[in-house]
Each structure stands twice: as C-alpha cells, then as structure tokens.
Write an enzyme that holds these catalytic residues in place. Structure first.
Site, PDB file in Angstrom:
ATOM      1  N   HIS A 126      47.876  46.448  34.575  1.00  0.00           N
ATOM      2  CA  HIS A 126      46.434  47.364  34.630  1.00  0.00           C
ATOM      3  C   HIS A 126      46.664  48.472  34.259  1.00  0.00           C
ATOM      4  O   HIS A 126      45.875  48.986  33.248  1.00  0.00           O
ATOM      5  CB  HIS A 126      46.059  47.259  36.190  1.00  0.00           C
ATOM      6  N   LYS A 188      30.833  50.455  30.157  1.00  0.00           N
ATOM      7  CA  LYS A 188      30.675  50.355  31.653  1.00  0.00           C
ATOM      8  C   LYS A 188      30.839  51.512  32.485  1.00  0.00           C
ATOM      9  O   LYS A 188      31.614  52.443  32.319  1.00  0.00           O
ATOM     10  CB  LYS A 188      31.931  49.322  31.798  1.00  0.00           C
ATOM     11  N   GLY A 221      32.257  41.362  39.403  1.00  0.00           N
ATOM     12  CA  GLY A 221      31.218  42.507  39.140  1.00  0.00           C
ATOM     13  C   GLY A 221      31.037  42.661  37.918  1.00  0.00           C
ATOM     14  O   GLY A 221      29.827  43.085  37.159  1.00  0.00           O
TER      15      GLY A 221
HETATM   16  C1  R5P Z   1      38.998  47.558  35.472  1.00  0.00           C
HETATM   17  O1  R5P Z   1      39.552  48.494  34.968  1.00  0.00           O
HETATM   18  C2  R5P Z   1      39.478  46.152  35.028  1.00  0.00           C
HETATM   19  O2  R5P Z   1      39.894  46.307  33.805  1.00  0.00           O
HETATM   20  C3  R5P Z   1      38.722  45.157  35.559  1.00  0.00           C
HETATM   21  O3  R5P Z   1      37.605  45.416  34.754  1.00  0.00           O
HETATM   22  C4  R5P Z   1      38.319  45.055  36.761  1.00  0.00           C
HETATM   23  O4  R5P Z   1      39.461  45.006  37.441  1.00  0.00           O
HETATM   24  C5  R5P Z   1      37.428  43.848  37.194  1.00  0.00           C
HETATM   25  O5  R5P Z   1      37.091  43.966  38.467  1.00  0.00           O
HETATM   26  P1  R5P Z   1      35.903  43.260  39.332  1.00  0.00           P
HETATM   27  O6  R5P Z   1      35.757  41.815  38.810  1.00  0.00           O
HETATM   28  O7  R5P Z   1      36.004  43.330  40.607  1.00  0.00           O
HETATM   29  O8  R5P Z   1      34.589  43.764  38.694  1.00  0.00           O
END
Ligand code: R5P
Length: 288
Positions: A126, A188, A221
C-alpha cells in the site's frame, strides 16, 4: 529450493512451487483450546533455500503469528536461506504516527519479519515507503502487468483502464500497456474512512468498456463511487480489478448491485474472484 505453504496461501504456494519446479511442504498446524497456535514443519530443511509463502489478510493477527512461526521453524530446521513471500502485508496502512504514542504498526511488523527472514517479497504494498523498515533485502512486486494480460480475455470494446485516483494511475498505465489500451485516472476525495467522492474529469467513456484498477478493494466504496460517476457518463461495461481483494463484509454484492460487471483479482488473497495468479511474478523474482 523448498516452498513452505502458510495456511492463508496454500493455493498460491502450490502454484509457486510448480513454477519453480520444487517440492511443496504443508506444515502441521493446530490451534489449542486456549487460542494458541502449534506449528511443525515435518520435513528436514538442512542446507535448503526455504521459501515461506504466507499472506496476512483477515484474521491478520493469526496469519502474522503463523508467518513468524513458519520463518522461525524454517531456520531452526536447518534452512540456510529463508525467503518470506508475504503477498498481502497486513497493517500496511498504519505506516505513520498521527498522534503522539500511536503504534506505527507497519514498522513493527517489518522489523519482526526482518528478524526471521533473509529476504522478503511483497506485492503492490500500500505504501512503498514502508519498505525502508525491513532489516532484510525486500522487494515490492507489481501485479499490474498480469492483470492487464488477463483483461485481454474479456473482449473489451474500446477499453480504457482507469485508476480511481491519481495514486492508482501508475498501476492503470502498466496494465493498459499489456492490452495496448489507453489509461487515465479519476479524482477521488475520501470524506470519512468509508465514504469517498469521485469525479470523472472530462473523460471520453461513452460507449466504452472501462476497467477500474486499484491496489486494494476493501469495503468497495472507492469502486462504487467511481462506478456511479462512470454510469452517468454512459460507460458501456464497468469492470473492477485489484491486486488484493480484501472484500470486507458484503462488498462483492454491493459492487454487483452498483453495476460492476465483474470483479477481477489476483491470488495474493485467495477469494472467489482470484482469477489471475501472481505465482509467475513471484517465481521470476526468486529465480533472479
Ligand atoms: C486507498 O488508498 C487504496 O488504494 C484503495 O483505494 C482503498 O483501500 C480501497 O478501499 P475501499 O474499497 O474501502 O474504498
């Protein structure tokens, strides 16, 4: 070389062993009535290069503890070199201290792995800055090219590969290259831990098939918000792809309900949507 399968990555470990054309060992694993883990590698590893494959999705703490025991037992059983393959590394998001006294969990985990392993491979971590906390040589591998190769089986019409945010653009463009497709990203904004707002800028998506690609799909989400925006722009079909299908609760159902045609993921976490294996990428990195 001998591949040792952790219980969270039994299929992936078998695929890595097949790629490397080497034996696969499945350790004995039991949990005591009071909650402790018993682990035994019943194969002599004297002089061997042991490759421990264990991802750390939910239940993270159990899977991490199993990983530490696997690495320790491999060394104690005589392995001369122990490689840890942790495709999905738990706690990778807790990599900074926001308030005084907070545990930097990712840092502690990196140090613990580094005490037991001689080298480490992770996949699409990440936050790549975490890598500096490893005490051993460590490499972050990318699953984007193999996801891109998988997209070619989908017969996409005028495909566009999109990152749901700017951070995911590199991944989108690496996947798009494999397909000879265009790539871009959405904007986003995370409002709360479970709520994000997505905007499409001025993308040409009408009548096109779009694949939204991210490192992780957790609650879904981010992808759901992106899907809503893309549908307003008359996108043809919307696919969601990720390296790590964390898929909290009923995330998969919610993605389908939002209009996602198919969710595509690798086997860094073994789920029902794991259609592309990272085994060749891991095997190639180990061989080098
Ligand atoms: C965020 O920085 C990650 O790259 C993903 O976008 C995030 O972990 C996705 O999480 P969720 O499915 O809960 O929106």
């Amino acid at each position: 070389m001998i591949v040792i399968a952790g219980s969270a990555s039994s299929k992936l470990a078998a695929r890595v062993a097949k790629q490397l054309k080497c034996p696969l060992v499945k350790p004995e694993l039991k949990h005591s009535p009071h909650g402790e883990t018993y682990l035994r590698i019943g194969t002599k590893l004297k002089g061997a290069h042991a490759i421990v494959v264990q991802s750390t999705p939910y239940p993270q703490n159990d899977n991490l503890m199993e990983l530490f025991f696997l690495l320790g037992a491999a060394k104690d059983s005589g392995a001369i070199h122990v490689t840890a393959v942790v495709p999905y590394l738990a706690y990778a998001r807790q990599s900074k201290r926001y308030k005084p006294g907070e545990a930097i969990s990712a840092q502690t985990i990196c140090k613990l792995i580094g005490h037991e392993a001689d080298e480490l491979f992770v996949v699409d971590i990440h936050d790549v800055k975490i890598m500096k906390n490893f005490l051993t040589p460590a490499r972050d591998l990318s699953a984007a090219p193999l996801l891109g190769q998988y997209f070619s089986s989908l017969n996409l019409k005028r495909p566009l590969i999109l990152g749901p945010d700017q951070k995911a653009f590199e991944c989108a463009s690496r996947a798009a290259v494999e397909l000879g497709a265009e790539s871009d990203y959405l904007t986003k904004k995370r409002v709360t831990p479970t709520k994000v707002i997505t905007q499409t800028k001025s993308l040409d998506v009408a009548g096109r098939d779009v694949v939204i690609i991210d490192d992780i799909i957790s609650t879904g989400g981010t992808i759901i918000e992106a899907t809503k925006s893309l549908k307003q722009c008359r996108t043809r079909r919307i696919y969601a792809a990720c390296t790590h299908a964390v898929l909290v609760g009923n995330a998969l159902k919610k993605l389908t309900a939002a209009g996602v045609t198919k969710v595509i993921a690798t086997d860094t976490i073994e789920t029902q949507v794991s259609v592309a294996s990272v085994a060749p990428v891991i095997a190639e990195a180990i061989r080098k």
